[in-house]
Every structure is written in C-alpha cells, then in structure tokens.
Design a protein around this motif. Sequence first.
Motif, PDB file in Angstrom:
ATOM      1  N   PRO A 389       0.777  -1.182   0.074  1.00 15.00           N
ATOM      2  CA  PRO A 389      -0.081  -0.117  -0.036  1.00 15.00           C
ATOM      3  C   PRO A 389       0.785   1.421   0.067  1.00 15.00           C
ATOM      4  O   PRO A 389       0.427   2.291  -0.476  1.00 15.00           O
ATOM      5  CB  PRO A 389      -0.748  -0.264   1.280  1.00 15.00           C
ATOM      6  CG  PRO A 389      -0.685  -1.346   1.843  1.00 15.00           C
ATOM      7  CD  PRO A 389       0.447  -2.233   1.090  1.00 15.00           C
ATOM      8  N   SER A 390       2.045   1.063   0.601  1.00 18.27           N
ATOM      9  CA  SER A 390       2.919   2.183   0.569  1.00 18.27           C
ATOM     10  C   SER A 390       3.276   2.766  -0.681  1.00 18.27           C
ATOM     11  O   SER A 390       3.626   4.056  -1.093  1.00 18.27           O
ATOM     12  CB  SER A 390       3.887   2.054   1.526  1.00 18.27           C
ATOM     13  OG  SER A 390       4.749   1.228   1.099  1.00 18.27           O
ATOM     14  N   ILE A 391       3.487   1.891  -1.760  1.00 17.20           N
ATOM     15  CA  ILE A 391       3.990   2.042  -2.887  1.00 17.20           C
ATOM     16  C   ILE A 391       2.887   2.110  -3.998  1.00 17.20           C
ATOM     17  O   ILE A 391       3.150   2.793  -4.950  1.00 17.20           O
ATOM     18  CB  ILE A 391       5.104   1.130  -2.986  1.00 17.20           C
ATOM     19  CG1 ILE A 391       6.002   2.045  -4.282  1.00 17.20           C
ATOM     20  CG2 ILE A 391       4.727  -0.057  -3.924  1.00 17.20           C
ATOM     21  CD1 ILE A 391       7.425   1.306  -4.361  1.00 17.20           C
ATOM     22  N   ASN A 392       1.848   1.347  -3.844  1.00 19.00           N
ATOM     23  CA  ASN A 392       0.945   1.192  -4.909  1.00 19.00           C
ATOM     24  C   ASN A 392      -0.734   1.542  -3.991  1.00 19.00           C
ATOM     25  O   ASN A 392      -1.303   0.624  -3.804  1.00 19.00           O
ATOM     26  CB  ASN A 392       0.694  -0.026  -5.459  1.00 19.00           C
ATOM     27  CG  ASN A 392      -0.128  -0.246  -6.681  1.00 19.00           C
ATOM     28  OD1 ASN A 392      -0.950   0.614  -6.761  1.00 19.00           O
ATOM     29  ND2 ASN A 392       0.055  -1.387  -7.284  1.00 19.00           N
ATOM     30  N   PHE A 465      13.638  -3.471  -9.952  1.00 14.66           N
ATOM     31  CA  PHE A 465      12.986  -2.791  -8.844  1.00 14.66           C
ATOM     32  C   PHE A 465      14.013  -2.065  -7.755  1.00 14.66           C
ATOM     33  O   PHE A 465      13.706  -0.762  -7.479  1.00 14.66           O
ATOM     34  CB  PHE A 465      12.162  -3.824  -8.130  1.00 14.66           C
ATOM     35  CG  PHE A 465      10.958  -3.109  -7.370  1.00 14.66           C
ATOM     36  CD1 PHE A 465       9.764  -2.835  -8.168  1.00 14.66           C
ATOM     37  CD2 PHE A 465      11.153  -2.890  -5.918  1.00 14.66           C
ATOM     38  CE1 PHE A 465       8.839  -2.019  -7.224  1.00 14.66           C
ATOM     39  CE2 PHE A 465      10.238  -2.388  -5.276  1.00 14.66           C
ATOM     40  CZ  PHE A 465       9.009  -2.205  -5.940  1.00 14.66           C
ATOM     41  N   GLN A 466      15.034  -2.671  -7.892  1.00  8.17           N
ATOM     42  CA  GLN A 466      16.168  -2.220  -6.659  1.00  8.17           C
ATOM     43  C   GLN A 466      16.763  -0.876  -7.132  1.00  8.17           C
ATOM     44  O   GLN A 466      16.995   0.146  -6.620  1.00  8.17           O
ATOM     45  CB  GLN A 466      16.922  -3.421  -6.123  1.00  8.17           C
ATOM     46  CG  GLN A 466      17.862  -2.888  -5.072  1.00  8.17           C
ATOM     47  CD  GLN A 466      17.124  -2.710  -3.640  1.00  8.17           C
ATOM     48  OE1 GLN A 466      16.156  -3.401  -3.641  1.00  8.17           O
ATOM     49  NE2 GLN A 466      17.387  -1.761  -2.804  1.00  8.17           N
ATOM     50  N   PRO A 470      11.699   2.823  -6.554  1.00 11.80           N
ATOM     51  CA  PRO A 470      10.333   3.406  -6.519  1.00 11.80           C
ATOM     52  C   PRO A 470       9.696   4.157  -5.299  1.00 11.80           C
ATOM     53  O   PRO A 470       8.900   5.227  -5.378  1.00 11.80           O
ATOM     54  CB  PRO A 470       9.310   2.597  -7.189  1.00 11.80           C
ATOM     55  CG  PRO A 470       9.806   1.097  -6.891  1.00 11.80           C
ATOM     56  CD  PRO A 470      11.531   1.370  -6.811  1.00 11.80           C
ATOM     57  N   TRP A 471      10.348   3.580  -4.187  1.00  7.93           N
ATOM     58  CA  TRP A 471       9.889   4.188  -2.754  1.00  7.93           C
ATOM     59  C   TRP A 471      10.404   5.534  -2.614  1.00  7.93           C
ATOM     60  O   TRP A 471       9.910   6.100  -1.669  1.00  7.93           O
ATOM     61  CB  TRP A 471      10.045   2.990  -1.680  1.00  7.93           C
ATOM     62  CG  TRP A 471      11.740   2.791  -1.535  1.00  7.93           C
ATOM     63  CD1 TRP A 471      12.505   3.510  -0.871  1.00  7.93           C
ATOM     64  CD2 TRP A 471      12.288   1.758  -2.285  1.00  7.93           C
ATOM     65  NE1 TRP A 471      13.729   2.834  -1.023  1.00  7.93           N
ATOM     66  CE2 TRP A 471      13.637   1.785  -1.881  1.00  7.93           C
ATOM     67  CE3 TRP A 471      11.907   0.823  -3.241  1.00  7.93           C
ATOM     68  CZ2 TRP A 471      14.783   1.022  -2.458  1.00  7.93           C
ATOM     69  CZ3 TRP A 471      13.000  -0.151  -3.693  1.00  7.93           C
ATOM     70  CH2 TRP A 471      14.261  -0.099  -3.359  1.00  7.93           C
ATOM     71  N   LYS A 472      11.433   5.905  -3.480  1.00  7.43           N
ATOM     72  CA  LYS A 472      11.936   7.206  -3.165  1.00  7.43           C
ATOM     73  C   LYS A 472      11.356   8.133  -3.960  1.00  7.43           C
ATOM     74  O   LYS A 472      11.783   9.602  -3.789  1.00  7.43           O
ATOM     75  CB  LYS A 472      13.550   7.214  -3.230  1.00  7.43           C
ATOM     76  CG  LYS A 472      14.354   6.311  -2.306  1.00  7.43           C
ATOM     77  CD  LYS A 472      15.768   6.614  -2.479  1.00  7.43           C
ATOM     78  CE  LYS A 472      16.268   5.896  -1.322  1.00  7.43           C
ATOM     79  NZ  LYS A 472      17.865   6.107  -1.202  1.00  7.43           N
ATOM     80  N   LEU A 473      10.383   7.911  -5.064  1.00 12.12           N
ATOM     81  CA  LEU A 473       9.829   8.854  -6.025  1.00 12.12           C
ATOM     82  C   LEU A 473       9.034   9.506  -5.396  1.00 12.12           C
ATOM     83  O   LEU A 473       8.254   9.186  -4.382  1.00 12.12           O
ATOM     84  CB  LEU A 473       9.635   8.170  -7.240  1.00 12.12           C
ATOM     85  CG  LEU A 473      10.626   7.459  -7.956  1.00 12.12           C
ATOM     86  CD1 LEU A 473       9.898   6.495  -9.277  1.00 12.12           C
ATOM     87  CD2 LEU A 473      11.605   8.271  -8.520  1.00 12.12           C
ATOM     88  N   ASP A 474       8.908  10.833  -5.530  1.00 13.71           N
ATOM     89  CA  ASP A 474       7.783  11.626  -5.195  1.00 13.71           C
ATOM     90  C   ASP A 474       6.541  11.824  -6.095  1.00 13.71           C
ATOM     91  O   ASP A 474       6.520  12.412  -7.146  1.00 13.71           O
ATOM     92  CB  ASP A 474       8.527  13.176  -5.277  1.00 13.71           C
ATOM     93  CG  ASP A 474       7.437  14.222  -4.418  1.00 13.71           C
ATOM     94  OD1 ASP A 474       6.224  13.677  -4.063  1.00 13.71           O
ATOM     95  OD2 ASP A 474       7.966  15.401  -4.389  1.00 13.71           O
ATOM     96  N   ALA A 478       4.167  15.235 -11.173  1.00 14.74           N
ATOM     97  CA  ALA A 478       3.697  14.440 -12.202  1.00 14.74           C
ATOM     98  C   ALA A 478       4.690  13.585 -12.929  1.00 14.74           C
ATOM     99  O   ALA A 478       4.395  12.355 -13.333  1.00 14.74           O
ATOM    100  CB  ALA A 478       2.844  15.352 -13.236  1.00 14.74           C
ATOM    101  N   ALA A 479       5.858  14.012 -13.520  1.00 11.80           N
ATOM    102  CA  ALA A 479       6.781  13.149 -14.242  1.00 11.80           C
ATOM    103  C   ALA A 479       7.274  12.071 -13.290  1.00 11.80           C
ATOM    104  O   ALA A 479       7.564  10.834 -13.792  1.00 11.80           O
ATOM    105  CB  ALA A 479       8.081  14.176 -14.521  1.00 11.80           C
ATOM    106  N   GLU A 480       7.367  12.083 -11.908  1.00 14.29           N
ATOM    107  CA  GLU A 480       7.902  11.100 -10.910  1.00 14.29           C
ATOM    108  C   GLU A 480       6.752  10.147 -10.852  1.00 14.29           C
ATOM    109  O   GLU A 480       7.295   8.933 -10.902  1.00 14.29           O
ATOM    110  CB  GLU A 480       8.231  11.821  -9.604  1.00 14.29           C
ATOM    111  CG  GLU A 480       9.561  12.629  -9.704  1.00 14.29           C
ATOM    112  CD  GLU A 480      10.724  11.722  -9.638  1.00 14.29           C
ATOM    113  OE1 GLU A 480      11.161  11.451  -8.821  1.00 14.29           O
ATOM    114  OE2 GLU A 480      11.317  11.665 -11.067  1.00 14.29           O
ATOM    115  N   GLN A 481       5.619  10.680 -10.781  1.00 16.78           N
ATOM    116  CA  GLN A 481       4.330   9.810 -10.857  1.00 16.78           C
ATOM    117  C   GLN A 481       4.322   8.720 -11.964  1.00 16.78           C
ATOM    118  O   GLN A 481       4.075   7.545 -11.860  1.00 16.78           O
ATOM    119  CB  GLN A 481       3.204  10.388 -10.554  1.00 16.78           C
ATOM    120  CG  GLN A 481       1.857   9.539 -10.385  1.00 16.78           C
ATOM    121  CD  GLN A 481       1.948   8.854  -9.305  1.00 16.78           C
ATOM    122  OE1 GLN A 481       2.000   9.245  -8.199  1.00 16.78           O
ATOM    123  NE2 GLN A 481       1.729   7.322  -9.294  1.00 16.78           N
TER     124      GLN A 481
END
Length: 560
Positions: A389-392, A465-466, A470-474, A478-481
């Motif tokens: 849930p924290s990442i998706n 993934f590592q 992705p857990w560090k992206l803001d 919009a671009a990061e999303q």
Amino acid sequence: MWRPPCSLPRPLRRAATTGPGRRLLLSTPIFYANGPPHIGHLYSALLADALLRHRRLRAAGPARLCTGTDEHGLKIQQAATAAGTSPSELCERVSGLFRQALTQAGVAYTDFTRTSELRHQRAVRHFWGALRDGGMLYKGSYEGWYCTPEESFLSESQIAERTDVQGRPCKVSLETGHEVHWTKEENYMFRLSAFRDPLQNWLRDNPRAIFPDPFYQRVLRWLDEDLPDLSVSRERSRLQWGIPVPSDPTQTIYVWVDALVNYLSVVGYPESHGAWWPSVHHIVGKDILKFHALYWPALLLAAGLEPPERILVHSHWTVRGQKMSKSLGNVVDPTVCMGQYSVDGFRYFLLRQGVPERDGDYYDEKVVKLVNSELADALGGLLNRSTAPSINPSNTYPCFSEPCFPKVLDSREAKATGRASAEDYELVAAVASLPAQVDSYFEGFQIYKALECIAQCVRQTNGFFQRHKPWKLDRRDAAEQLWLDTILHVTLECLRVYGVLLQPVVPHMADKLLSRLAVGPGERGLSGLTFLARYDGKPCPFEGRQLGPDTGILFPRLGK
C-alpha cells in the motif's frame, strides 16, 4: 536352435502423432505395492504432472496421465507373508498410500490402474494370446540367477560376489546389491532374439524415442550385445500371486509382462486403444530402462502394435550422497516432506534440482536454502514490495508511460533512453523470450532448465526494482508519478508472466500470485500469453485494473 520366422508381425499403422489437437497419453511407471512411496516415486509422478499441466496450458489437445500400482509377483507374495497378511490386503493398503501421496502432491492423474483389476487382467490375457497366436512364445527349460526384489533374471555380467550379514559368500545384483538365487524351472519363453533388427531400425528411425540421449545410446549398446530369449512366466508352484497363463494353470504370467500391459489396458485394449496408442510418452526411472526400452517395444511389435512414441528417462535421488535403502534407514517419506516444506515448496525443489541425466541429492538444508531464496525471498518479496500500500496505494495495475520507457529496435544496443537504462531493456528482452524458452525446455524434458531461466529473470526483475528505488520517488511530481507507475507496471507484467509459467510446477502458489494480480481464469493460458503490450504500442487489458485481494505472504520462509 530356433530361427526367427521370415516375417515378424506387421505393426498396425501409426496414428497421427503431430499437429494441433492430437491426443497424448503421459504415463508414470505403475509403482510396486510392496512398500510405501518414497521421493523417487513422487519425482516420476511430478515430472509427468508438470508435462501434463504445461500441455494443457498450451491447449495442445486432449491429454491423459495414467499411474497406478503393480500388485503381482513374488516380492508382493513374500512381503505379505512377512507382514502376516494376505497379498490382496497388503496391495489394498499400499495402493491407498500411493493414491494419498499423489493426491496430496497435486498430481492431476486421470487414470489410476491396479493390476489386480479385472479390466487389466482381461487385457493381459488378450495380449498373451496375441503373442501365442503369432508364434512368439514357446515352452523351454530356463535357469539363471533370479533377483526377487527386481523381479528379473540377471546374467553373469550383472552379478558380483559379496558376503551376507553372517559373513557367508553370496551373489548379488551389481546394480542394486540385492541377493540373487540360482533358479531352474520350465517357463514360457518370448522370442526376444528375433527383435534385434526391428528394435535397431525403430531407434535409428526415431532418434528421440528414448531421451535424454545418454539413455538412448545405452539402449543401442544393449542391442549390440547378446539378446537372449526372455522368460515370460514362472511356475505356479513358486508364484501363486499373479495372472495364470491362459490354458496352462501350472504357469503364472511374468510380473513385468503383466505390469507393462497396464499402458494398454488403461486406454481400452483390446477394443478401443487405437484412439490413444501409440501417442504415448512413458516417464520412467533409469533402473527400469531395459524393461521399457527393450522388452516392451519388442513385445508390442510381436503383438502387432507400434512402440510408444517416446520414453523419457530420469535418474535417481540419493540422500546426502548415499543411495536410499531401508537398511540405512534413510528412505525419505514424501508425505513428511510435503508437510515440512509445503506441497508447492517440495514440488519446486524436486523439479528444480532434478536433472534427468544424473542423480539428484536430497538433504534438508538444501531444500530450505533453495525454496527460501527463490520462492519466499526473490518471487514472494518482489510481489510484496510491488503491491505494498505504501508504494501502490490505489491497489491497481498502474499505467505504462511510453516516454519514460520508449521502444528500441535492438535491446542489445540499447543505451539509456527516457528513464530506462540499458539493463532495463535487457530485462524486457529476457522476459519477452522467456515463454518460448520455457516451452522449448518442457518439450525437451528439461524442466529444471525452464525453472533456472525463470529464476534468473526473477533475479533480474528484483534488480530492476532495486535499481530504480520507486519508494524514493515523489508521487506529487507528475513526471515522477509517471515513472513510478511505469516501474510498477513493468514489475507486475514480469510477475504475471512468471505466475503463468510456474503453474505446472507450483500450481497453488501460481494461482495465489495470479489472483493477487487479478489475472482471470481465462487469462492464464500459454497460447495467448503476451508481455508488456504497451511497450509495443498495443493496449494492455490489465492496465488500470483493480488488483485482487491481498491474501498475505506468497510463500512463507521455511525455518532451518
């Protein structure tokens, strides 16, 4: 001296064995009912089961998997006496143990034959009649070294001098170490010596009939050696627990002839077998290769039938480098293993570690290390991290951004493009080619190599993934999303492919993985399996779809 007839029985015309929609019968050996199952029995059954499941996923045509128990012979007769019970009661109990173990292991057999069944005995009597009517049997005096545990006569080259537990000299089988006894009796003989040329021609015309190749070469070498006629009955005074020879109540049909005919009785011999025979693949252990690759094809040819299409041979399992034996007390109970490592965990271990050409070695630490590493950590960890849930937080199959991950014509020459790196393109190419690779390895009876390829791709996906964290992206940017969604989309697409490809090996775990990704029952086949459709500019049916419920850890880690 008997000379072969001018013409041997002409086999029936071979049914079509290629093309879409053809039928295929997969078979395990029928297991000898003198004791409970061990992991060698289960391994044979799992190989056949994985091949059946893979074929069904390909929608390649009707298929059956037959197995069962071999319930006649001197060994059964002696085991029942030692246990203080009757042969029929012993067989009823042990046959039940095999059914239970195979069902527990998820072996999707369609037919379970017991050689004590009337339908089977009727088929054996008819088969005997075909041999007799074709002039392939004669009565003669036979003497030689007989090994009761192997239920076969052995030549001088197959035995050795040893001492028994009392220190007395004795003769034993070179291959198994079981004691042999000199036996002289009047039996029916099968004219095996007449079939050297027909068998050699069959093998030269069908170089993949026996596979892997080392076993094919072994059979060719046997055919270059002496090929004496085969004793196919025992005196009834010695062996009562078996099928009597038709029209001669003083003789009992040899247990191996009786057992081999199960492959015909299961498909309706002598009336309706033509719908399936000879589109048959026998999966057998190397210890019974001679019975299946020499005696059985010769008997079939003598009865006017084609040999089976393929004989797929596997090696044995040792325990910490030692052969399994009751005397050593190291026989591994598969039921205990499935309780300890889970059904899917033990299925995965045997099919991942078992190499048909060489013996596999079993020990507890090896199972725990492999299953924890590849199922719990690599695959389970990847699913857990990419659906957390924290990442998706939306719990969906996110959208793919083509600007972030633009298509390149050749992944081998790809440089970093958009947000994707050269290694990312290597991952996409590897997973895109994976279904064809896995298909090829299943067709080539190299299931362990298919699993090796999948495990390698799972490692690459974890690296992907590592690498991008992705857990560090803001997600407020919009671009990061877009890039975060693309990373998750690629990861879930990889997981979906792995889930589909792993269904023949770990069906319950694969179902759990695919259900978490909301992949429906009609979307789990191999024939329409696509990967990363958006990368090729095509619509992806999963994009934006709500994921399935979170049912917890995909595969719990095993304790030491």
